[in-house]
Write a protein that holds these residues in place. Structure first.
Motif, PDB file in Angstrom:
ATOM      1  N   TYR A  33       0.842  -1.201   0.000  1.00 63.10           N
ATOM      2  CA  TYR A  33       0.000   0.000   0.000  1.00 63.10           C
ATOM      3  C   TYR A  33       0.877   1.250   0.000  1.00 63.10           C
ATOM      4  O   TYR A  33       1.943   1.263   0.620  1.00 63.10           O
ATOM      5  CB  TYR A  33      -0.871   0.049   1.259  1.00 63.10           C
ATOM      6  N   TRP A  34       0.393   2.276  -0.652  1.00 66.59           N
ATOM      7  CA  TRP A  34       1.012   3.598  -0.572  1.00 66.59           C
ATOM      8  C   TRP A  34       0.007   4.572   0.047  1.00 66.59           C
ATOM      9  O   TRP A  34      -1.179   4.576  -0.314  1.00 66.59           O
ATOM     10  CB  TRP A  34       1.406   4.112  -1.950  1.00 66.59           C
ATOM     11  N   TYR A  35       0.523   5.410   0.956  1.00 69.32           N
ATOM     12  CA  TYR A  35      -0.284   6.443   1.590  1.00 69.32           C
ATOM     13  C   TYR A  35       0.459   7.771   1.496  1.00 69.32           C
ATOM     14  O   TYR A  35       1.679   7.813   1.432  1.00 69.32           O
ATOM     15  CB  TYR A  35      -0.512   6.147   3.078  1.00 69.32           C
ATOM     16  N   ARG A  36      -0.309   8.851   1.561  1.00 68.98           N
ATOM     17  CA  ARG A  36       0.266  10.184   1.651  1.00 68.98           C
ATOM     18  C   ARG A  36      -0.179  10.796   2.975  1.00 68.98           C
ATOM     19  O   ARG A  36      -1.350  10.692   3.347  1.00 68.98           O
ATOM     20  CB  ARG A  36      -0.207  11.060   0.484  1.00 68.98           C
ATOM     21  N   GLY A  42      -3.953  12.996   8.860  1.00 72.02           N
ATOM     22  CA  GLY A  42      -3.924  11.545   8.853  1.00 72.02           C
ATOM     23  C   GLY A  42      -3.424  11.013   7.530  1.00 72.02           C
ATOM     24  O   GLY A  42      -2.918  11.741   6.678  1.00 72.02           O
ATOM     25  N   LEU A  43      -3.548   9.715   7.362  1.00 73.47           N
ATOM     26  CA  LEU A  43      -3.062   9.057   6.161  1.00 73.47           C
ATOM     27  C   LEU A  43      -4.122   9.025   5.081  1.00 73.47           C
ATOM     28  O   LEU A  43      -5.281   8.705   5.342  1.00 73.47           O
ATOM     29  CB  LEU A  43      -2.626   7.629   6.489  1.00 73.47           C
ATOM     30  N   GLU A  44      -3.703   9.322   3.887  1.00 64.90           N
ATOM     31  CA  GLU A  44      -4.584   9.329   2.725  1.00 64.90           C
ATOM     32  C   GLU A  44      -4.172   8.175   1.818  1.00 64.90           C
ATOM     33  O   GLU A  44      -3.046   8.127   1.329  1.00 64.90           O
ATOM     34  CB  GLU A  44      -4.430  10.667   2.012  1.00 64.90           C
TER      35      GLU A  44
ATOM     36  N   PHE B 103      -8.053   6.358   8.037  1.00 63.86           N
ATOM     37  CA  PHE B 103      -7.380   6.774   9.262  1.00 63.86           C
ATOM     38  C   PHE B 103      -8.006   8.060   9.788  1.00 63.86           C
ATOM     39  O   PHE B 103      -8.413   8.930   9.015  1.00 63.86           O
ATOM     40  CB  PHE B 103      -5.895   7.022   8.996  1.00 63.86           C
ATOM     41  N   GLY B 104      -8.028   8.185  11.110  1.00 62.68           N
ATOM     42  CA  GLY B 104      -8.413   9.449  11.721  1.00 62.68           C
ATOM     43  C   GLY B 104      -7.293  10.462  11.551  1.00 62.68           C
ATOM     44  O   GLY B 104      -6.221  10.153  11.033  1.00 62.68           O
ATOM     45  N   THR B 105      -7.535  11.673  12.003  1.00 61.97           N
ATOM     46  CA  THR B 105      -6.550  12.746  11.861  1.00 61.97           C
ATOM     47  C   THR B 105      -5.471  12.700  12.922  1.00 61.97           C
ATOM     48  O   THR B 105      -4.504  13.442  12.851  1.00 61.97           O
ATOM     49  CB  THR B 105      -7.237  14.113  11.903  1.00 61.97           C
TER      50      THR B 105
END
Lengths: 115, 113
Positions: A33-36, A42-44, B103-105
């Motif tokens: 997985y890749w997140y920004r 938080g993570l996108e 995900f939460g903040t």
């Protein structure tokens, strides 16, 4: 390796340049997985890979973003013509299976700064 | 829409004391998992604890435990005997579908000596 590794750790680039971010998942993990993560947020979710299946690219924010993965090995996230809003930490994670019950193991991330 | 809300941007706790971080979520699913991840300054996200929604019993991992209220869609994290090494960002996460985590903040936890 023992964990997920990412390189480079930090990347500073000029607006308009292309960048490549690399992720080495845990050996044997089929899902990647890749997140920004923008500053203070938080993570996108960006994209995931599962084995040789076609990746789900629905999270990629624009067509300037692309990612590749060969089999169950290394993945590369490429951002073309970088913009200042691309500045963020890019996190990679892997899990044994593509299941919502599986724990994701994260790398330390790449901090991208676009000047 | 599936959402995860952490209403506390920052919390402080005295060393050796107990602190609770809150998380609420919204889903129409009946069977799912919930996760708490810790992100220290090194940036590497580490799984703290996870809860299976179909289990009545609250998950516990050493000094970390959850208070899972399924009907209220609440999933709070309790840290007992807080240590300086617990200082980090804490994220609550909910898998929306097979693989896509929301995900939460985050809540920044400060531990005071």
């Amino acid at each position: 390796g023992a964990g997920v590794s990412q390189s480079p750790s930090n990347k500073v680039t000029e607006k308009g340049k292309d960048v490549e971010l690399r992720c080495d998942p845990i050996s044997g993990h089929t899902a990647l997985y890749w997140y920004r993560q923008r500053l203070g947020q938080g993570l996108e979710f960006l994209i995931y890979f599962q084995g040789n299946s076609a990746p789900d690219k629905s999270g990629l924010p624009s067509d300037r973003f692309s990612a590749e993965r060969t089999g169950e090995s290394v993945s590369t996230l490429t951002i073309q013509r970088t913009q200042q809003e691309d500045s963020a930490v890019y996190l990679c994670a892997s899990s044994f299976n593509l299941l919502s019950t599986d724990t994701q193991y994260f790398g330390p991330g790449t901090r991208l700064t676009v000047l | 829409a599936q959402t995860v809300t952490q209403s506390q941007p920052e919390m402080s706790v005295q060393e050796a004391e107990t602190v609770t971080l809150s998380c609420t979520y919204d889903t129409s699913e009946s069977d799912y998992y919930l996760f708490w991840y810790k992100q220290p300054p090194s940036r590497q996200m580490i799984l703290v604890i996870r809860q299976e929604a179909y289990k009545q019993q609250n998950a516990t991992e050493n000094r970390f435990s959850v208070n899972f209220q399924k009907a209220a869609k609440s999933f709070s994290l309790k840290i007992s005997d807080s240590q300086l090494g617990d200082a980090a960002m804490y994220f609550c996460a909910y898998p929306a579908g097979t693989y896509k985590y929301i995900f939460g903040t985050g809540t920044r936890l400060k531990v005071l000596a």
